[in-house]
Scaffold this active site. Structure first.
Site, PDB file in Angstrom:
ATOM      1  N   ARG A  49      64.488 112.636  57.121  1.00  0.00           N
ATOM      2  CA  ARG A  49      63.294 113.420  56.296  1.00  0.00           C
ATOM      3  C   ARG A  49      62.454 113.138  57.662  1.00  0.00           C
ATOM      4  O   ARG A  49      61.960 112.060  57.916  1.00  0.00           O
ATOM      5  CB  ARG A  49      62.962 112.127  54.909  1.00  0.00           C
ATOM      6  CG  ARG A  49      61.449 112.091  54.296  1.00  0.00           C
ATOM      7  CD  ARG A  49      61.771 113.884  53.642  1.00  0.00           C
ATOM      8  NE  ARG A  49      61.179 113.654  52.411  1.00  0.00           N
ATOM      9  CZ  ARG A  49      59.515 114.012  52.878  1.00  0.00           C
ATOM     10  NH1 ARG A  49      59.167 114.336  54.016  1.00  0.00           N
ATOM     11  NH2 ARG A  49      58.440 113.959  52.175  1.00  0.00           N
ATOM     12  N   GLU A  57      59.197 122.570  48.382  1.00  0.00           N
ATOM     13  CA  GLU A  57      60.180 122.750  47.740  1.00  0.00           C
ATOM     14  C   GLU A  57      60.984 123.973  47.357  1.00  0.00           C
ATOM     15  O   GLU A  57      60.699 125.176  47.278  1.00  0.00           O
ATOM     16  CB  GLU A  57      60.028 122.049  46.116  1.00  0.00           C
ATOM     17  CG  GLU A  57      60.062 120.187  46.408  1.00  0.00           C
ATOM     18  CD  GLU A  57      60.563 119.294  47.149  1.00  0.00           C
ATOM     19  OE1 GLU A  57      61.826 119.647  47.386  1.00  0.00           O
ATOM     20  OE2 GLU A  57      59.634 118.568  47.314  1.00  0.00           O
ATOM     21  N   ARG A  93      67.530 107.770  53.328  1.00  0.00           N
ATOM     22  CA  ARG A  93      67.529 108.972  54.184  1.00  0.00           C
ATOM     23  C   ARG A  93      66.113 108.274  55.309  1.00  0.00           C
ATOM     24  O   ARG A  93      65.913 107.082  54.678  1.00  0.00           O
ATOM     25  CB  ARG A  93      66.538 110.540  53.680  1.00  0.00           C
ATOM     26  CG  ARG A  93      67.334 111.059  53.003  1.00  0.00           C
ATOM     27  CD  ARG A  93      65.989 112.505  52.220  1.00  0.00           C
ATOM     28  NE  ARG A  93      65.389 111.689  51.675  1.00  0.00           N
ATOM     29  CZ  ARG A  93      63.826 112.682  51.211  1.00  0.00           C
ATOM     30  NH1 ARG A  93      64.347 113.915  51.029  1.00  0.00           N
ATOM     31  NH2 ARG A  93      62.837 111.507  50.672  1.00  0.00           N
TER      32      ARG A  93
END
Length: 162
Positions: A49, A57, A93
């Site tokens: 990330r 998004e 992540r």
């Protein structure tokens, strides 16, 4: 069409391009969206990330898909990158700055207007460089800023989807 770099943008590019890149080498395997990618590092698949930024998004059409495409240009599948890891997020992540050819991919996403400064998560960031890049992208109406002066930040879009 890409616009020429502003003086501030050029200074940011030169500043980030001259840095020593800390971290560990990896190969890009997959681009998930505009701020998430998967790399092969030391024989393991690691989901990254990108620190300090938040990209539209995929559901924020067409902006999320375009942001993913730009990340794929900056860190193409198969390319070698350097990963400077900071922590793990709540989804497991690795939160990191990704460097390619001596430049911060994270900062470049903001400079090109395809990610916003993630104000809630600026730890381990040069906040002044990120905010300067965002200000220049907004002023020049590049990337996501083409959607208007105040496009919906990804964190607000996610909150409304819940």
């Amino acid at each position: 069409m890409l616009k020429p770099l502003s003086a501030l943008g050029l200074l940011l590019l030169l500043a980030t391009g001259s840095c020593q890149t800390p971290g560990r080498s990896a190969e890009v395997n997959l681009i998930s969206d505009g701020d998430t990618l998967t790399v092969q590092q030391d024989g393991e698949s690691v989901k990254i990330r990108l620190a300090c930024i938040d990209a539209p998004e995929l559901g924020q059409k067409p902006w999320g898909e375009r942001a993913r495409g730009v990340l794929g240009v900056l860190a193409p599948v198969g390319s070698e990158v350097t990963v400077e890891s900071f922590e793990r997020d709540r989804y497991g992540r690795t939160v990191a700055t990704v460097w390619r050819e001596g430049r911060s991919v994270n900062l470049e996403m903001v400079r090109r207007g395809w990610a916003m400064v993630y104000r809630q998560h600026l730890r381990n960031c040069d906040a002044s460089a990120y905010f300067a890049a965002e200000t220049a992208a907004r002023r020049d109406r590049v990337g996501y800023w083409q959607a208007g002066r105040n496009p919906q930040p990804p964190w607000e879009w996610r909150r409304r989807q819940r």
